[in-house]
Write a protein that holds these residues in place. Structure first.
Motif, PDB file in Angstrom:
ATOM      1  N   GLU A   1      51.245 -12.785  39.701  1.00  0.00           N
ATOM      2  CA  GLU A   1      51.429 -11.542  40.457  1.00  0.00           C
ATOM      3  C   GLU A   1      51.227 -10.285  39.617  1.00  0.00           C
ATOM      4  O   GLU A   1      51.418  -9.182  40.098  1.00  0.00           O
ATOM      5  CB  GLU A   1      52.835 -11.515  41.074  1.00  0.00           C
ATOM      6  CG  GLU A   1      53.102 -12.647  42.069  1.00  0.00           C
ATOM      7  CD  GLU A   1      52.290 -12.528  43.362  1.00  0.00           C
ATOM      8  OE1 GLU A   1      51.600 -11.497  43.541  1.00  0.00           O
ATOM      9  OE2 GLU A   1      52.344 -13.452  44.177  1.00  0.00           O
ATOM     10  N   THR A   2      50.827 -10.461  38.356  1.00  0.00           N
ATOM     11  CA  THR A   2      50.573  -9.315  37.494  1.00  0.00           C
ATOM     12  C   THR A   2      49.087  -9.001  37.481  1.00  0.00           C
ATOM     13  O   THR A   2      48.262  -9.901  37.269  1.00  0.00           O
ATOM     14  CB  THR A   2      51.045  -9.608  36.054  1.00  0.00           C
ATOM     15  OG1 THR A   2      52.442  -9.920  36.074  1.00  0.00           O
ATOM     16  CG2 THR A   2      50.811  -8.409  35.152  1.00  0.00           C
ATOM     17  N   ALA A   3      48.739  -7.744  37.727  1.00  0.00           N
ATOM     18  CA  ALA A   3      47.335  -7.358  37.764  1.00  0.00           C
ATOM     19  C   ALA A   3      46.717  -7.521  36.377  1.00  0.00           C
ATOM     20  O   ALA A   3      46.945  -6.721  35.475  1.00  0.00           O
ATOM     21  CB  ALA A   3      47.202  -5.917  38.234  1.00  0.00           C
ATOM     22  N   ALA A   4      45.958  -8.586  36.216  1.00  0.00           N
ATOM     23  CA  ALA A   4      45.339  -8.903  34.928  1.00  0.00           C
ATOM     24  C   ALA A   4      44.149  -9.814  35.198  1.00  0.00           C
ATOM     25  O   ALA A   4      44.057 -10.432  36.268  1.00  0.00           O
ATOM     26  CB  ALA A   4      46.342  -9.592  34.005  1.00  0.00           C
ATOM     27  N   PRO A   5      43.213  -9.904  34.258  1.00  0.00           N
ATOM     28  CA  PRO A   5      42.075 -10.809  34.451  1.00  0.00           C
ATOM     29  C   PRO A   5      42.540 -12.237  34.760  1.00  0.00           C
ATOM     30  O   PRO A   5      43.418 -12.769  34.093  1.00  0.00           O
ATOM     31  CB  PRO A   5      41.348 -10.744  33.103  1.00  0.00           C
ATOM     32  CG  PRO A   5      41.693  -9.403  32.551  1.00  0.00           C
ATOM     33  CD  PRO A   5      43.120  -9.156  32.980  1.00  0.00           C
ATOM     34  N   GLY A   6      41.968 -12.823  35.797  1.00  0.00           N
ATOM     35  CA  GLY A   6      42.321 -14.192  36.169  1.00  0.00           C
ATOM     36  C   GLY A   6      43.401 -14.299  37.217  1.00  0.00           C
ATOM     37  O   GLY A   6      43.657 -15.386  37.730  1.00  0.00           O
ATOM     38  N   ALA A   7      44.058 -13.182  37.573  1.00  0.00           N
ATOM     39  CA  ALA A   7      45.100 -13.209  38.592  1.00  0.00           C
ATOM     40  C   ALA A   7      44.491 -12.922  39.955  1.00  0.00           C
ATOM     41  O   ALA A   7      43.418 -12.335  40.075  1.00  0.00           O
ATOM     42  CB  ALA A   7      46.193 -12.200  38.270  1.00  0.00           C
ATOM     43  N   GLY A   8      45.202 -13.331  41.006  1.00  0.00           N
ATOM     44  CA  GLY A   8      44.765 -13.048  42.366  1.00  0.00           C
ATOM     45  C   GLY A   8      44.109 -14.235  43.039  1.00  0.00           C
ATOM     46  O   GLY A   8      43.728 -15.221  42.405  1.00  0.00           O
ATOM     47  N   ILE A   9      43.986 -14.120  44.355  1.00  0.00           N
ATOM     48  CA  ILE A   9      43.531 -15.238  45.174  1.00  0.00           C
ATOM     49  C   ILE A   9      42.065 -15.593  44.928  1.00  0.00           C
ATOM     50  O   ILE A   9      41.661 -16.752  45.067  1.00  0.00           O
ATOM     51  CB  ILE A   9      43.776 -14.925  46.672  1.00  0.00           C
ATOM     52  CG1 ILE A   9      43.745 -16.214  47.503  1.00  0.00           C
ATOM     53  CG2 ILE A   9      42.798 -13.899  47.192  1.00  0.00           C
ATOM     54  CD1 ILE A   9      44.186 -16.006  48.944  1.00  0.00           C
ATOM     55  N   VAL A  10      41.246 -14.605  44.535  1.00  0.00           N
ATOM     56  CA  VAL A  10      39.837 -14.898  44.287  1.00  0.00           C
ATOM     57  C   VAL A  10      39.684 -15.873  43.120  1.00  0.00           C
ATOM     58  O   VAL A  10      38.843 -16.766  43.153  1.00  0.00           O
ATOM     59  CB  VAL A  10      39.048 -13.597  44.026  1.00  0.00           C
ATOM     60  CG1 VAL A  10      37.607 -13.911  43.623  1.00  0.00           C
ATOM     61  CG2 VAL A  10      39.051 -12.721  45.261  1.00  0.00           C
ATOM     62  N   SER A  11      40.522 -15.717  42.104  1.00  0.00           N
ATOM     63  CA  SER A  11      40.474 -16.631  40.960  1.00  0.00           C
ATOM     64  C   SER A  11      41.296 -17.891  41.189  1.00  0.00           C
ATOM     65  O   SER A  11      41.050 -18.906  40.522  1.00  0.00           O
ATOM     66  CB  SER A  11      40.993 -15.919  39.698  1.00  0.00           C
ATOM     67  OG  SER A  11      40.107 -14.899  39.298  1.00  0.00           O
ATOM     68  N   ASP A  12      42.253 -17.838  42.109  1.00  0.00           N
ATOM     69  CA  ASP A  12      43.129 -18.982  42.341  1.00  0.00           C
ATOM     70  C   ASP A  12      42.515 -19.970  43.339  1.00  0.00           C
ATOM     71  O   ASP A  12      42.210 -21.117  42.997  1.00  0.00           O
ATOM     72  CB  ASP A  12      44.490 -18.491  42.841  1.00  0.00           C
ATOM     73  CG  ASP A  12      45.490 -19.631  43.022  1.00  0.00           C
ATOM     74  OD1 ASP A  12      45.294 -20.707  42.420  1.00  0.00           O
ATOM     75  OD2 ASP A  12      46.472 -19.440  43.763  1.00  0.00           O
ATOM     76  N   LEU A  13      42.318 -19.526  44.577  1.00  0.00           N
ATOM     77  CA  LEU A  13      41.762 -20.405  45.606  1.00  0.00           C
ATOM     78  C   LEU A  13      40.245 -20.265  45.740  1.00  0.00           C
ATOM     79  O   LEU A  13      39.575 -21.198  46.193  1.00  0.00           O
ATOM     80  CB  LEU A  13      42.434 -20.117  46.954  1.00  0.00           C
ATOM     81  CG  LEU A  13      43.949 -20.355  47.002  1.00  0.00           C
ATOM     82  CD1 LEU A  13      44.491 -20.049  48.401  1.00  0.00           C
ATOM     83  CD2 LEU A  13      44.300 -21.776  46.600  1.00  0.00           C
ATOM     84  N   GLY A  14      39.727 -19.113  45.350  1.00  0.00           N
ATOM     85  CA  GLY A  14      38.291 -18.887  45.451  1.00  0.00           C
ATOM     86  C   GLY A  14      37.435 -19.959  44.793  1.00  0.00           C
ATOM     87  O   GLY A  14      36.450 -20.422  45.395  1.00  0.00           O
ATOM     88  N   PRO A  15      37.756 -20.396  43.560  1.00  0.00           N
ATOM     89  CA  PRO A  15      36.914 -21.409  42.917  1.00  0.00           C
ATOM     90  C   PRO A  15      36.781 -22.701  43.709  1.00  0.00           C
ATOM     91  O   PRO A  15      35.734 -23.353  43.648  1.00  0.00           O
ATOM     92  CB  PRO A  15      37.631 -21.659  41.576  1.00  0.00           C
ATOM     93  CG  PRO A  15      38.300 -20.355  41.284  1.00  0.00           C
ATOM     94  CD  PRO A  15      38.759 -19.850  42.614  1.00  0.00           C
ATOM     95  N   HIS A  16      37.824 -23.089  44.452  1.00  0.00           N
ATOM     96  CA  HIS A  16      37.728 -24.299  45.270  1.00  0.00           C
ATOM     97  C   HIS A  16      36.640 -24.145  46.333  1.00  0.00           C
ATOM     98  O   HIS A  16      35.764 -24.998  46.489  1.00  0.00           O
ATOM     99  CB  HIS A  16      39.056 -24.576  45.982  1.00  0.00           C
ATOM    100  CG  HIS A  16      40.157 -25.028  45.080  1.00  0.00           C
ATOM    101  ND1 HIS A  16      39.978 -25.981  44.115  1.00  0.00           N
ATOM    102  CD2 HIS A  16      41.465 -24.661  45.022  1.00  0.00           C
ATOM    103  CE1 HIS A  16      41.134 -26.190  43.480  1.00  0.00           C
ATOM    104  NE2 HIS A  16      42.040 -25.396  44.018  1.00  0.00           N
TER     105      HIS A  16
END
Length: 348
Positions: A165-180
Motif C-alpha cells: 500500500e506504499t506508493a513505490a516501484p512494484g506496488a499496486g494492482i498493475v504489478s500485482d494482478l496485472g502480470p497474471h
C-alpha cells in the motif's frame, strides 16, 4: 538423480501457499531451507528445512542449487542479481522486476552464467485458464476477434502489508494482478502491436493503483484486460469471441482457497473445479449450432515445478522464461505511459 536443493526467500503468503507445498510434493526437489529474518514459523510446517537468518547464508551454502525469490517486487532485481552472481538458479515471483531494463539485465546475466531464470506464472496452471486455452487451441471458436480477461475482487480495506500500500516501484494492482492477465494474454495470442490503458485509484485512502483496464491491439483482434477491487458481482473472467462462436468461463480455480486453509496438494484430485463452474461454449460443430457446458481441465501448480525440474534435469526449454517476464514488463511500462498520457503506445 539427486533432488534439486531449493531455498525460499520468504515464508509469507506466497512461500507458505504457492511455493513450499509444491516443492515438497515434487520428489525431484528438496526444500532445504527458508529465509525468516526473526521468526521460525516455517518450522511448524517443514521441520526438516533449515531456517536461514540472512540472504548471505543462502548464497554461500554450496548445497543450494535453486533459490525462489518471493520477496516484495521492489527487491526482486537486487536479490535475483545476487542469486545469479552466486551461481544459483532462480525462480522469481511476479512481477518479475519494476522496469524492463532490470528484467533485461537479469536475463543477460542468467545467459552469461548459463543459469535457469524463470518467472513464477503459476496461473498458467489454473483450471479455468487451462480450459480456455484448450478451447482456443482446438479451434472451437474459429479466428478470435475479441477476448476479455478479468481478475476482480470486492475489497475496500487496505492491505495490512505496508509494501503493498506504499506508493513505490512494484506496488499496486498493475504489478500485482496485472502480470497474471498479461502473461495469459501473451501465452494465448502472442505479443500485441500496441497498448492503451486506464489505471486509477478507487479505494478511499489508497496510495497505489487498484483498478486497471488494458487494451491490447492485434491486427484483427482486441484483448481487454481488467482488474479492480470494487466488483461485488463479478463478470465472467474469460469472455472469448471468434468468427464461429463464443466461450464464457468463470474464475473458478480452487487451489488458492484450499492452500490458504493449509491443505496439502496431491497428484490425484487436486485442483478439480465444481461441475457448476463449467464454461459455456456457443459455437458451430459439424454444421450445427451448439450451446453446451464444457468440462473443466484440472488445475495443479505442481505443473510449474515439474517444468522447472524438466529444464534443470532433462535440459528442456524453460516454460516460463525470463524473456516471457520481459514481455510482461514491456506491456506494463507501455500501459503506465498510456494511462499517464492518454494515448495509444506502440510496442517496438
Amino acid at each position: 538423480m539427486s533432488p534439486i536443493k531449493t531455498a525460499i526467500l520468504s515464508f509469507g503468503m506466497s512461500g507458505r501457499v504457492f511455493h513450499a507445498p509444491f516443492i515438497e510434493l515434487h520428489k525431484g526437489f528438496e526444500l532445504t531451507g527458508i529465509w525468516e529474518r526473526s521468526k521460525s514459523e516455517a518450522a511448524a510446517f517443514y521441520p526438516n528445512a533449515r531456517i536461514y537468518r540472512s540472504l548471505e547464508e543462502i548464497l554461500t551454502d554450496p548445497s543450494i542449487e535453486l533459490v525462489v525469490v518471493n520477496t516484495p517486487t521492489g527487491t526482486h532485481f537486487d536479490f535475483t542479481k545476487k542469486v545469479l552472481q552466486s551461481g544459483k538458479h532462480a525462480v522469481v515471483e511476479k512481477a518479475f522486476t519494476t522496469t524492463v531494463a532490470e528484467a533485461e539485465e537479469l536475463n543477460a546475466l542468467a545467459e552469461q552464467q548459463q543459469l535457469l531464470l524463470s518467472v513464477f506464472q503459476n496461473r498458467r496452471w489454473d483450471s479455468d485458464y487451462k480450459t480456455v486455452k484448450q478451447i482456443v487451441q482446438e479451434g472451437w471458436l474459429g479466428e478470435i476477434m475479441e477476448a476479455e480477461i478479468h481478475f476482480d475482487r470486492f475489497k475496500d480495506e487496505l492491505s495490512p502489508k505496508l509494501h503493498k500500500e506504499t506508493a513505490a516501484p512494484g506496488a499496486g494492482i498493475v504489478s500485482d494482478l496485472g502480470p497474471h492477465l498479461i502473461d495469459q494474454a501473451i501465452h494465448l495470442f502472442g505479443m500485441p502491436q500496441s497498448v492503451f490503458a486506464d489505471i486509477r485509484i478507487t479505494r478511499p485512502g489508497s496510495q497505489v493503483d487498484d483498478y486497471f483496464e488494458i487494451l491490447l491491439y492485434y491486427p484483427m483482434m482486441r484483448v481487454r484486460l481488467k482488474s479492480g477491487y470494487q466488483v461485488r458481482e463479478p463478470f465472467p473472467s474469460y469472455v472469448i469471441h471468434g468468427r464461429k462462436g463464443s466461450f464464457l468461463k468463470t474464475r473458478a480455480d480452487v487451489q488458492e482457497t484450499r492452500l490458504l486453509a493449509n491443505e496439502r496438494p496431491n497428484l490425484t484430485d487436486w485442483g478439480t473445479e465444481p461441475i457448476s463452474e463449467q464454461g459455456l461454449l456457443h459455437t458451430e460443430k459439424d454444421g450445427l449450432v451448439i450451446r453446451e457446458r464444457v468440462p473443466s481441465q484440472q488445475g495443479n501448480y505442481y505443473g510449474y515445478y515439474e517444468a522447472i525440474y524438466q529444464s534443470l534435469r532433462q535440459g528442456k526449454p524453460v516454460q516460463v522464461s525470463a524473456q516471457d517476464g520481459i514481455y510482461v514488463m514491456q506491456i506494463i511500462e507501455a500501459a503506465r505511459e498510456s494511462s499517464r498520457n492518454r494515448k495509444v503506445i506502440d510496442l517496438k
